[in-house]
Design a protein around this motif. Structure first.
Motif, PDB file in Angstrom:
ATOM      1  N   VAL A  39       1.061  -1.440  -0.201  1.00 37.45           N
ATOM      2  CA  VAL A  39       0.133  -0.382  -0.349  1.00 37.45           C
ATOM      3  C   VAL A  39       0.755   1.703  -0.262  1.00 37.45           C
ATOM      4  N   PHE A  40       1.948   1.339   1.002  1.00 38.01           N
ATOM      5  CA  PHE A  40       2.960   2.517   1.354  1.00 38.01           C
ATOM      6  C   PHE A  40       2.935   2.822  -0.527  1.00 38.01           C
ATOM      7  N   PRO A  41       4.406   2.218  -1.521  1.00 37.31           N
ATOM      8  CA  PRO A  41       4.721   2.851  -2.183  1.00 37.31           C
ATOM      9  C   PRO A  41       3.491   3.467  -3.280  1.00 37.31           C
ATOM     10  N   SER A  42       2.648   2.749  -3.738  1.00 39.73           N
ATOM     11  CA  SER A  42       1.102   3.776  -4.412  1.00 39.73           C
ATOM     12  C   SER A  42       0.011   4.973  -3.342  1.00 39.73           C
ATOM     13  N   ALA A  43       0.421   4.673  -2.295  1.00 42.75           N
ATOM     14  CA  ALA A  43      -0.183   6.143  -1.053  1.00 42.75           C
ATOM     15  C   ALA A  43       1.041   7.094  -1.578  1.00 42.75           C
ATOM     16  N   LEU A  44       2.163   6.899  -1.170  1.00 39.69           N
ATOM     17  CA  LEU A  44       3.315   7.408  -1.832  1.00 39.69           C
ATOM     18  C   LEU A  44       3.105   8.735  -3.110  1.00 39.69           C
ATOM     19  N   LEU A  45       2.984   7.952  -4.288  1.00 38.78           N
ATOM     20  CA  LEU A  45       2.692   7.985  -5.554  1.00 38.78           C
ATOM     21  C   LEU A  45       1.861   9.025  -5.492  1.00 38.78           C
ATOM     22  N   THR A  46       0.416   8.861  -5.115  1.00 40.75           N
ATOM     23  CA  THR A  46      -0.464   9.257  -4.731  1.00 40.75           C
ATOM     24  C   THR A  46      -0.501  11.055  -4.352  1.00 40.75           C
ATOM     25  N   ILE A  47       0.204  11.151  -3.561  1.00 40.16           N
ATOM     26  CA  ILE A  47       0.777  12.132  -2.530  1.00 40.16           C
ATOM     27  C   ILE A  47       1.228  12.645  -3.352  1.00 40.16           C
ATOM     28  N   LEU A  48       2.151  11.891  -3.842  1.00 40.12           N
ATOM     29  CA  LEU A  48       3.161  13.034  -4.472  1.00 40.12           C
ATOM     30  C   LEU A  48       2.454  13.546  -5.882  1.00 40.12           C
ATOM     31  N   GLY A  49       1.654  12.516  -6.386  1.00 40.89           N
ATOM     32  CA  GLY A  49       1.014  13.076  -7.763  1.00 40.89           C
ATOM     33  C   GLY A  49       0.069  14.339  -7.269  1.00 40.89           C
ATOM     34  N   LEU A  50      -0.498  14.355  -6.254  1.00 40.70           N
ATOM     35  CA  LEU A  50      -1.419  15.963  -6.245  1.00 40.70           C
ATOM     36  C   LEU A  50      -1.091  16.994  -5.148  1.00 40.70           C
ATOM     37  N   ILE A  51       0.312  17.007  -5.797  1.00 40.87           N
ATOM     38  CA  ILE A  51       1.340  18.378  -5.767  1.00 40.87           C
ATOM     39  C   ILE A  51       1.297  18.502  -7.072  1.00 40.87           C
ATOM     40  N   PRO A  52       0.451  20.063  -7.571  1.00 44.48           N
ATOM     41  CA  PRO A  52      -0.085  20.418  -9.063  1.00 44.48           C
ATOM     42  C   PRO A  52       1.164  20.627 -10.063  1.00 44.48           C
ATOM     43  N   SER A  53       2.918  21.088  -9.284  1.00 49.36           N
ATOM     44  CA  SER A  53       4.150  21.664 -10.088  1.00 49.36           C
ATOM     45  C   SER A  53       4.823  20.386 -10.386  1.00 49.36           C
ATOM     46  N   PHE A  54       4.519  18.792  -9.984  1.00 45.80           N
ATOM     47  CA  PHE A  54       4.694  17.507 -10.251  1.00 45.80           C
ATOM     48  C   PHE A  54       3.434  16.614 -11.499  1.00 45.80           C
ATOM     49  N   ARG A  55       2.576  16.980 -11.291  1.00 47.57           N
ATOM     50  CA  ARG A  55       2.144  17.041 -13.172  1.00 47.57           C
ATOM     51  C   ARG A  55       2.600  18.143 -14.088  1.00 47.57           C
ATOM     52  N   ASP A  56       3.118  18.968 -14.127  1.00 55.64           N
ATOM     53  CA  ASP A  56       3.262  19.774 -14.886  1.00 55.64           C
ATOM     54  C   ASP A  56       4.726  19.327 -16.072  1.00 55.64           C
ATOM     55  N   ARG A  64       8.988  15.578 -19.428  1.00 53.74           N
ATOM     56  CA  ARG A  64       8.948  14.748 -18.590  1.00 53.74           C
ATOM     57  C   ARG A  64       8.107  15.448 -17.232  1.00 53.74           C
ATOM     58  N   ARG A  65       6.708  14.598 -16.835  1.00 57.73           N
ATOM     59  CA  ARG A  65       6.907  14.949 -15.300  1.00 57.73           C
ATOM     60  C   ARG A  65       7.698  14.358 -14.551  1.00 57.73           C
ATOM     61  N   VAL A  66       7.251  15.371 -12.841  1.00 60.71           N
ATOM     62  CA  VAL A  66       7.908  15.058 -12.048  1.00 60.71           C
ATOM     63  C   VAL A  66       7.196  13.153 -12.183  1.00 60.71           C
ATOM     64  N   ILE A  67       6.290  13.318 -11.960  1.00 69.38           N
ATOM     65  CA  ILE A  67       5.410  12.038 -11.908  1.00 69.38           C
ATOM     66  C   ILE A  67       5.708  10.996 -12.078  1.00 69.38           C
ATOM     67  N   ASP A  68       6.414  11.055 -13.467  1.00 65.77           N
ATOM     68  CA  ASP A  68       6.551  10.477 -13.922  1.00 65.77           C
ATOM     69  C   ASP A  68       7.920   9.598 -14.006  1.00 65.77           C
ATOM     70  N   LEU A  69       8.141  10.290 -13.282  1.00 65.25           N
ATOM     71  CA  LEU A  69      10.105   9.708 -12.343  1.00 65.25           C
ATOM     72  C   LEU A  69       9.860   9.215 -11.708  1.00 65.25           C
ATOM     73  N   TYR A  70       8.387   9.579 -11.081  1.00 60.82           N
ATOM     74  CA  TYR A  70       8.213   8.753  -8.871  1.00 60.82           C
ATOM     75  C   TYR A  70       7.595   7.530  -9.578  1.00 60.82           C
ATOM     76  N   VAL A  71       7.492   6.685 -10.400  1.00 61.84           N
ATOM     77  CA  VAL A  71       7.057   5.796 -10.585  1.00 61.84           C
ATOM     78  C   VAL A  71       7.878   4.644 -10.369  1.00 61.84           C
ATOM     79  N   PRO A  72       8.776   4.705 -11.606  1.00 62.50           N
ATOM     80  CA  PRO A  72       9.966   3.510 -11.154  1.00 62.50           C
ATOM     81  C   PRO A  72      10.483   3.513  -9.928  1.00 62.50           C
ATOM     82  N   VAL A  73      10.725   4.571  -9.217  1.00 59.95           N
ATOM     83  CA  VAL A  73      11.127   5.397  -7.608  1.00 59.95           C
ATOM     84  C   VAL A  73       9.941   4.804  -6.608  1.00 59.95           C
ATOM     85  N   SER A  74       8.902   4.304  -7.073  1.00 52.08           N
ATOM     86  CA  SER A  74       8.127   4.144  -6.386  1.00 52.08           C
ATOM     87  C   SER A  74       7.393   2.380  -5.897  1.00 52.08           C
ATOM     88  N   VAL A  75       8.371   1.902  -7.469  1.00 52.99           N
ATOM     89  CA  VAL A  75       8.473   0.397  -7.670  1.00 52.99           C
ATOM     90  C   VAL A  75       9.950   0.419  -6.480  1.00 52.99           C
TER      91      VAL A  75
END
Length: 258
Positions: A39-56, A64-75
């Motif tokens: 649960v925690f890795p997906s939850a962390l990814l969701t929290i980070l994805g809610l930051i507007p600048s991470f989706r720009d 690319r977006r910061v959230i794109d980089l955090y998918v392999p990091v969460s893995v």
């Protein structure tokens, strides 16, 4: 005249299968471990994805977006939680309480317990990786890996590395307290090299080159490249394979059942 009907025989599970079944039941009864791994890795990814600048899109990241980089990091975070955070205390506790010593007097080899734990935590880490990618795709529109075969290869090598490190941690820790203390430090180091706090791609060049020789720094780069559609660098794959071979060999040599 009557004939006797032979009694039906039921298949008896092998000792290895019985141990795996028992350990699976125990594993599923630990909500804390399941939370941190699944649960925690997906939850962390969701929290980070809610930051507007991470989706720009960011020009410094090639659009690319910061959230794109955090998918392999969460893995990778899921793998760290499984191999370093969850598995060593369990095996160290078994040895400390004499469970492995008692198993040595039965037909079930203690290695069956070790194999079962590695299989369970490896499967949980890979399952969490699939959940992270699903959340990234469904919630934030992160593209699925453009090079799926390279991505899977990098995932398997990263999993082998972290499970080998976890087994080595078990070999070096004689008590559960020692395992927890060493595991906490190892967790922080591995999280940093995996890019949990600062993505490896955005680190200063000197620091990035140092991090890339660690298993999770190499894994982060390999997964990111495969996600972008390229084949993972052979250097990164070689670094992970070398780490997996070395730490597994050391763990095998140093591990004691008592």
């Amino acid at each position: 005249m009557t004939t006797a009907t032979p009694a039906r025989t039921t298949a008896t599970p092998t000792p290895w299968a019985a141990v795996l079944r028992a350990e699976t039941r125990l594993f599923l009864r630990e909500p804390g471990g399941l939370f941190w791994i699944l649960v925690f890795p997906s939850a962390l990814l969701t929290i980070l994805g809610l930051i507007p600048s991470f989706r720009d899109p960011d020009d410094a990241l090639g659009g690319r977006r910061v959230i794109d980089l955090y998918v392999p990091v969460s893995v990778l975070l899921a793998m760290i939680m499984a191999g370093i955070g969850a598995m060593p205390p369990i095996l160290t506790g078994y040895r400390e309480r004499g469970i492995l010593r008692r198993m040595s007097t039965t037909p079930v080899p203690p290695s069956a317990l070790l194999t079962a734990q590695i299989a369970l935590h490896g499967a949980a880490a890979l399952g969490s990786a699939a959940l992270v990618m699903t959340v990234g795709r469904a919630v934030f529109g992160v593209r699925l890996p453009g090079q799926p075969f390279g991505y899977v290869l990098a995932l398997l090598l990263a999993t082998a590395s972290v499970l080998g490190l976890g087994a080595l941690l078990c070999a070096l820790s004689r008590t559960t307290k020692a395992s927890s203390a060493i595991g906490t430090v190892a967790n922080l180091v591995m999280m940093f090299t995996a890019g949990v706090w600062i993505p490896v791609q955005t680190m200063p060049e000197t620091l990035r080159r140092i991090v890339e020789v660690t298993p999770f720094g190499a894994a982060s780069q390999a997964l990111d490249r495969a996600a972008s559609g390229g084949w993972p660098g052979w250097v990164q794959l070689g670094v992970m394979a070398l780490w997996a071979a070395v730490v597994t060999g050391l763990a095998t040599r140093l591990f004691r059942w008592e």
